[in-house]
Design a protein around this motif. Structure first.
Motif, PDB file in Angstrom:
ATOM      1  N   ILE A   1       1.228  -1.948   5.246  1.00  0.00           N
ATOM      2  CA  ILE A   1       0.481  -0.611   5.019  1.00  0.00           C
ATOM      3  C   ILE A   1      -1.004  -0.795   5.662  1.00  0.00           C
ATOM      4  N   ARG A   2      -1.246   0.215   6.494  1.00  0.00           N
ATOM      5  CA  ARG A   2      -2.464   0.298   6.744  1.00  0.00           C
ATOM      6  C   ARG A   2      -3.060  -1.014   7.484  1.00  0.00           C
ATOM      7  N   GLY A   3      -2.069  -1.824   8.090  1.00  0.00           N
ATOM      8  CA  GLY A   3      -2.591  -3.206   8.826  1.00  0.00           C
ATOM      9  C   GLY A   3      -2.735  -4.389   7.975  1.00  0.00           C
ATOM     10  N   THR A   4      -2.046  -4.229   6.757  1.00  0.00           N
ATOM     11  CA  THR A   4      -2.200  -5.392   6.065  1.00  0.00           C
ATOM     12  C   THR A   4      -0.695  -5.438   5.287  1.00  0.00           C
TER      13      THR A   4
ATOM     14  N   ARG B   1      -4.046   4.379  -9.846  1.00  0.00           N
ATOM     15  CA  ARG B   1      -5.294   3.938  -9.174  1.00  0.00           C
ATOM     16  C   ARG B   1      -5.315   2.908  -8.396  1.00  0.00           C
ATOM     17  N   ARG B   2      -4.683   1.931  -9.025  1.00  0.00           N
ATOM     18  CA  ARG B   2      -4.689   0.251  -8.382  1.00  0.00           C
ATOM     19  C   ARG B   2      -3.842   0.551  -7.335  1.00  0.00           C
TER      20      ARG B   2
ATOM     21  N   ILE C   1       1.275  -6.113   2.102  1.00  0.00           N
ATOM     22  CA  ILE C   1       1.138  -6.387   0.368  1.00  0.00           C
ATOM     23  C   ILE C   1       2.262  -6.170  -0.128  1.00  0.00           C
TER      24      ILE C   1
ATOM     25  N   TYR D   1     -11.211  -3.659  -3.278  1.00  0.00           N
ATOM     26  CA  TYR D   1     -10.581  -2.610  -2.400  1.00  0.00           C
ATOM     27  C   TYR D   1     -11.382  -1.350  -2.770  1.00  0.00           C
ATOM     28  N   SER D   2     -12.049  -1.159  -3.754  1.00  0.00           N
ATOM     29  CA  SER D   2     -12.323  -0.113  -4.398  1.00  0.00           C
ATOM     30  C   SER D   2     -13.589  -0.159  -5.533  1.00  0.00           C
TER      31      SER D   2
ATOM     32  N   GLU E   1      -8.809   1.421   9.073  1.00  0.00           N
ATOM     33  CA  GLU E   1      -8.431   2.413   8.162  1.00  0.00           C
ATOM     34  C   GLU E   1      -8.366   2.063   6.764  1.00  0.00           C
ATOM     35  N   ARG E   2      -7.564   0.945   6.688  1.00  0.00           N
ATOM     36  CA  ARG E   2      -7.888   0.405   5.133  1.00  0.00           C
ATOM     37  C   ARG E   2      -9.088   0.062   4.586  1.00  0.00           C
TER      38      ARG E   2
ATOM     39  N   ASP F   1      -5.929   2.453  -4.464  1.00  0.00           N
ATOM     40  CA  ASP F   1      -6.909   1.436  -4.136  1.00  0.00           C
ATOM     41  C   ASP F   1      -6.560   0.571  -2.698  1.00  0.00           C
ATOM     42  N   MET F   2      -5.293   0.233  -2.975  1.00  0.00           N
ATOM     43  CA  MET F   2      -4.656  -0.684  -2.226  1.00  0.00           C
ATOM     44  C   MET F   2      -4.050  -0.017  -0.793  1.00  0.00           C
ATOM     45  N   GLY F   3      -4.060   1.411  -0.933  1.00  0.00           N
ATOM     46  CA  GLY F   3      -3.693   2.099   0.285  1.00  0.00           C
ATOM     47  C   GLY F   3      -2.418   3.061   0.235  1.00  0.00           C
TER      48      GLY F   3
ATOM     49  N   ALA G   1      -7.985  -4.040  10.674  1.00  0.00           N
ATOM     50  CA  ALA G   1      -7.447  -2.974   9.811  1.00  0.00           C
ATOM     51  C   ALA G   1      -8.532  -1.917   9.352  1.00  0.00           C
TER      52      ALA G   1
END
Ligand SMILES: Nc1nc2c(ncn2[C@@H]2O[C@H](COP(=O)(O)OP(=O)(O)OP(=O)(O)O)[C@@H](O)[C@H]2O)c(=O)[nH]1
Ligand SMILES: [Mg+2]
Lengths: 76, 269
Positions: free
Chosen positions: A54-57, A25-26, A59, B91-92, B125-126, A29-31, B123
């Motif tokens: 990932i997706r512009g950031t 899940r974690r 991590i 984030y969620s 999409e994220r 949530d971070m993509g 960013a």
């Protein structure tokens, strides 16, 4: 192959997350979802941690986690 | 002066702004007309927006996780007092870390009149993942498309009108650090709380009928046990998913306690 095996600078796509619910899940949530594109951008100097774009950031994840992220070459 | 001129020019250009619209930060607000939540991913400029609107000085810096508790301030706009709640980044709505739960509980159980989701436009999409989660539970949402200065600098192009159409809620392009778009944001929030905007939040439609049936019956159980509880459907989905945190909070009646004393106060015993 797992995310740990992606060569530095290269990109791959997530195929599966081989882990249990809270950790999975974690990451999602971070993509880090199946289908998402990840690029290995940096390794920690002493190892143990890998940073992915990932997706512009960017991590960073520990090896224990990246070992359980299954990746494949991205289509297209 | 230059800045002021620019601000009023921006205001003229904005459809929902009126002549003379002005944000007045308030030192204290004992009685607020509306409560506005500021939610969003970590490090998207929520506290920067909060400080600009309320005149307060919450911690701002370029790393995620600065805001860890709920901070409140207020401003006056079009004769009304708005209480603004700055939340920790998340984030969620499904995560279980302490500061993320603060944000989650306020969005789900704090009954804000409008939730502003501050997104990092570089960013997108994220950031949209949390937007979609919030649209599932409330329709009174305004998207603050922040860091537009950075978007322009990098030559990224964003069709904010198409985004608003697809999400079904207003989108305000802004650059909080440069004090751009704040009046537009306040005007849009004001329009939303007064019901002047047609809201059609994008939601997941294709839920399996057999799952939907189980969810519905669980919702009934939850509402019977805790009359008046907010977002029973969200709670039901978490229980079905096997979220250990939410299950424990339901058992002890502490879900949403940070906001209004927990479920037991909402009617259960
Ligand atoms: N370029 C640019 N930077 C901005 C803008 N708005 C905020 N920032 C910067 O983004 C960084 C994060 O801002 P904060 O307001 O602390 O973000 P936050 O969302 O409250 O962060 P958390 O509380 O940690 O989740 C700071 O360095 C701000 O100066 C903007 O419109 N453009
Ligand atoms: Mg903050």
């Amino acid at each position: 192959m797992s995310a740990t095996d992606i060569p530095i600078g290269e990109t791959a796509c997530i195929a599966a997350l081989n882990m249990e619910a809270p950790e999975k899940r974690r990451l999602m949530d971070m993509g880090f979802c199946p289908g998402a594109e990840i690029q290995r951008v940096l390794d920690a100097p002493l190892g143990g941690t890998i940073a992915f774009r990932i997706r512009g950031t960017v991590i960073a994840l520990r090896d224990e986690q990246t070992d359980k992220i299954e990746v494949t070459p991205c289509k297209n | 002066m230059q800045e002021l001129k620019q601000a009023s020019k921006a205001c003229d250009a904005c459809g929902s702004c009126q002549k003379g619209d002005k944000i007045a930060p308030l030192r204290r607000a004992d009685k607020a007309d509306y409560v506005i939540a500021l939610a969003g991913n970590p490090n998207t400029g929520k506290s920067t927006v909060f400080n600009a609107l309320t005149g307060m000085r919450q911690h701002v810096g370029n790393w995620p996780g600065k805001t860890v508790v709920r901070e409140e301030g207020a401003f006056r706009f079009r004769e009304k007092v708005f209480r603004l709640v700055d939340l920790p980044g998340t984030y969620s709505l499904l995560s279980n870390s302490m500061d993320e739960e603060v944000a989650r509980d306020f969005v789900l159980f704090g009954r804000p009149d409008c939730t502003v989701v501050v997104v990092d436009a570089t960013a997108l999409e994220r950031n949209l993942a949390l937007v979609l989660q919030i649209l599932e539970i409330t329709e009174n949402v305004v998207i603050a498309l922040n860091l537009m200065d950075e978007v322009e600098r990098r030559g990224i192009r964003i069709d904010d009108r198409a985004l608003a159409r697809d999400l079904g809620v207003p989108v305000v392009a802004m650059s909080a650090r440069n004090k751009k778009g704040l009046t537009e944001l306040a005007a849009t929030v004001d329009d939303v709380v007064h019901g002047l905007v047609a809201l059609k939040p994008r939601r997941i439609e294709s839920i399996d009928p057999s799952i939907d049936q189980v969810v519905r019956s669980l919702v009934k159980e939850i509402e019977k046990e805790y009359p008046g509880v907010d977002n029973a459907r969200w709670i039901a989905l978490r229980l079905l998913e096997g979220d250990p945190g939410v299950e424990a909070e339901i058992r002890s009646g502490t879900l949403g306690k940070a906001v209004h004393g927990g479920l037991s106060l909402a009617g259960g015993q």
